[in-house]
Design a protein around this motif. Sequence first.
Motif, PDB file in Angstrom:
ATOM      1  N   ASN A  17       9.620   0.435  -4.492  1.00 26.03           N
ATOM      2  CA  ASN A  17       8.720   0.900  -3.433  1.00 26.03           C
ATOM      3  C   ASN A  17       7.286   1.046  -3.948  1.00 26.03           C
ATOM      4  O   ASN A  17       6.320   0.730  -3.242  1.00 26.03           O
ATOM      5  CB  ASN A  17       9.200   2.244  -2.886  1.00 26.03           C
ATOM      6  CG  ASN A  17      10.510   2.116  -2.121  1.00 26.03           C
ATOM      7  OD1 ASN A  17      10.834   1.027  -1.600  1.00 26.03           O
ATOM      8  ND2 ASN A  17      11.267   3.203  -2.052  1.00 26.03           N
ATOM      9  N   SER A  18       7.137   1.498  -5.201  1.00 20.90           N
ATOM     10  CA  SER A  18       5.799   1.628  -5.775  1.00 20.90           C
ATOM     11  C   SER A  18       5.151   0.245  -5.946  1.00 20.90           C
ATOM     12  O   SER A  18       3.951   0.080  -5.692  1.00 20.90           O
ATOM     13  CB  SER A  18       5.871   2.340  -7.126  1.00 20.90           C
ATOM     14  OG  SER A  18       6.407   3.636  -6.972  1.00 20.90           O
ATOM     15  N   PHE A  19       5.957  -0.775  -6.380  1.00 24.53           N
ATOM     16  CA  PHE A  19       5.420  -2.124  -6.546  1.00 24.53           C
ATOM     17  C   PHE A  19       4.982  -2.703  -5.205  1.00 24.53           C
ATOM     18  O   PHE A  19       3.922  -3.330  -5.089  1.00 24.53           O
ATOM     19  CB  PHE A  19       6.480  -3.028  -7.182  1.00 24.53           C
ATOM     20  CG  PHE A  19       6.070  -4.470  -7.269  1.00 24.53           C
ATOM     21  CD1 PHE A  19       5.122  -4.881  -8.202  1.00 24.53           C
ATOM     22  CD2 PHE A  19       6.622  -5.418  -6.406  1.00 24.53           C
ATOM     23  CE1 PHE A  19       4.736  -6.216  -8.269  1.00 24.53           C
ATOM     24  CE2 PHE A  19       6.229  -6.746  -6.477  1.00 24.53           C
ATOM     25  CZ  PHE A  19       5.292  -7.151  -7.406  1.00 24.53           C
ATOM     26  N   VAL A  20       5.810  -2.510  -4.184  1.00 27.41           N
ATOM     27  CA  VAL A  20       5.459  -3.007  -2.850  1.00 27.41           C
ATOM     28  C   VAL A  20       4.182  -2.329  -2.358  1.00 27.41           C
ATOM     29  O   VAL A  20       3.297  -2.968  -1.778  1.00 27.41           O
ATOM     30  CB  VAL A  20       6.628  -2.778  -1.873  1.00 27.41           C
ATOM     31  CG1 VAL A  20       6.204  -3.095  -0.448  1.00 27.41           C
ATOM     32  CG2 VAL A  20       7.825  -3.635  -2.273  1.00 27.41           C
ATOM     33  N   SER A  21       4.089  -1.022  -2.603  1.00 25.06           N
ATOM     34  CA  SER A  21       2.886  -0.302  -2.171  1.00 25.06           C
ATOM     35  C   SER A  21       1.656  -0.827  -2.895  1.00 25.06           C
ATOM     36  O   SER A  21       0.578  -0.975  -2.298  1.00 25.06           O
ATOM     37  CB  SER A  21       3.057   1.192  -2.436  1.00 25.06           C
ATOM     38  OG  SER A  21       4.148   1.710  -1.704  1.00 25.06           O
ATOM     39  N   PHE A  22       1.796  -1.129  -4.201  1.00 24.95           N
ATOM     40  CA  PHE A  22       0.672  -1.669  -4.966  1.00 24.95           C
ATOM     41  C   PHE A  22       0.256  -3.043  -4.445  1.00 24.95           C
ATOM     42  O   PHE A  22      -0.934  -3.341  -4.296  1.00 24.95           O
ATOM     43  CB  PHE A  22       1.071  -1.754  -6.445  1.00 24.95           C
ATOM     44  CG  PHE A  22       0.054  -2.423  -7.306  1.00 24.95           C
ATOM     45  CD1 PHE A  22      -1.133  -1.776  -7.643  1.00 24.95           C
ATOM     46  CD2 PHE A  22       0.279  -3.705  -7.789  1.00 24.95           C
ATOM     47  CE1 PHE A  22      -2.079  -2.411  -8.440  1.00 24.95           C
ATOM     48  CE2 PHE A  22      -0.655  -4.333  -8.583  1.00 24.95           C
ATOM     49  CZ  PHE A  22      -1.840  -3.696  -8.912  1.00 24.95           C
ATOM     50  N   LEU A  23       1.272  -3.898  -4.153  1.00 26.33           N
ATOM     51  CA  LEU A  23       0.985  -5.235  -3.649  1.00 26.33           C
ATOM     52  C   LEU A  23       0.292  -5.172  -2.295  1.00 26.33           C
ATOM     53  O   LEU A  23      -0.680  -5.901  -2.033  1.00 26.33           O
ATOM     54  CB  LEU A  23       2.287  -6.031  -3.548  1.00 26.33           C
ATOM     55  CG  LEU A  23       2.162  -7.518  -3.152  1.00 26.33           C
ATOM     56  CD1 LEU A  23       1.333  -8.265  -4.184  1.00 26.33           C
ATOM     57  CD2 LEU A  23       3.535  -8.141  -3.013  1.00 26.33           C
ATOM     58  N   LEU A  24       0.763  -4.309  -1.433  1.00 29.11           N
ATOM     59  CA  LEU A  24       0.134  -4.152  -0.126  1.00 29.11           C
ATOM     60  C   LEU A  24      -1.285  -3.610  -0.260  1.00 29.11           C
ATOM     61  O   LEU A  24      -2.178  -3.971   0.515  1.00 29.11           O
ATOM     62  CB  LEU A  24       0.982  -3.218   0.743  1.00 29.11           C
ATOM     63  CG  LEU A  24       2.366  -3.753   1.155  1.00 29.11           C
ATOM     64  CD1 LEU A  24       3.139  -2.681   1.915  1.00 29.11           C
ATOM     65  CD2 LEU A  24       2.230  -5.011   2.003  1.00 29.11           C
ATOM     66  N   GLY A  25      -1.476  -2.745  -1.267  1.00 22.56           N
ATOM     67  CA  GLY A  25      -2.822  -2.224  -1.480  1.00 22.56           C
ATOM     68  C   GLY A  25      -3.786  -3.321  -1.893  1.00 22.56           C
ATOM     69  O   GLY A  25      -4.944  -3.348  -1.468  1.00 22.56           O
TER      70      GLY A  25
END
Length: 286
Positions: free
Chosen positions: A251-259
Amino acid sequence: MIKLFLPLFIILAITGCKKSEQAPANASPPIAVAEYEVAPPNTISEKLLPDENKSIQPSAAPKKMDTIAKKIIKNGTMKLQVGDIKKTQNQVEDILKKNNAYIQNEQFQNTDIDDNLDLVIRVPHKNFDALVNSFSNGIGSVLSKNISSDDVTEEYTDVSIKLANKRIYLEKYRDMLRSASTTKDMIEIQEKIRELEDEIDVAEGRLRFIDDRVNYSTLNLGLYKEKVRSSATSKIGFGSRFGDSVTEGWNSFVSFLLGIISFWPFFLLIPLLVFLWRKWKSGKVK
């Protein structure tokens, strides 16, 4: 005739000589001595006020002061991990009844990951240890425990002595108020009486507070329940925490990618600025 009275004259003369020898020649008749008590001054200007910096010297023989019993304040903090908050509450109530304790304050907090119930318990001093032992055995796992004892005998004795002295001074000021002769002295004495009464109230309140803390100990009890994770494979323990960590990492990686994707206008603007700069530079060289 002379022979008859001669022996009488001799006896009288001898008696008079003996009395004159016993009494001193310059003796004066006894004088009655009257005892007078020196009256205290009637006004404050004549140093009527007692010196509060000096200890009071009682006229009579001082009485032996009663020995003050030990004053020990016991406090404790405990945190328990339990399986069911409501079930544990019933067990806590039974333990409180057995030890004549009561709940002074109660606070409950419900979050996504756990439930917390914080209790402030007051218990008679003699039942404190039994109460702590009852909570330590049988109703949950002890996460933390801290028990402390505070000896306040010296403070209690000091406050008691000062309070007794202030009461004596108060009676002296009241006696002086009855014998005051001027309005100024009356006002000043009344102000002193008011100050002493306030100080006496504070000292009595402090003694009552200490007695309350000594007679009833305080225990801060926290009940903690960890909630089961929503994941189907989740269980309380290492496996559950490992799975949750993997999920949280993804979830943290997805959030970073979306950011990063959210900055797409800047990614388009930077190449355009570089192209314009190079074009301007080449035109300037020509």
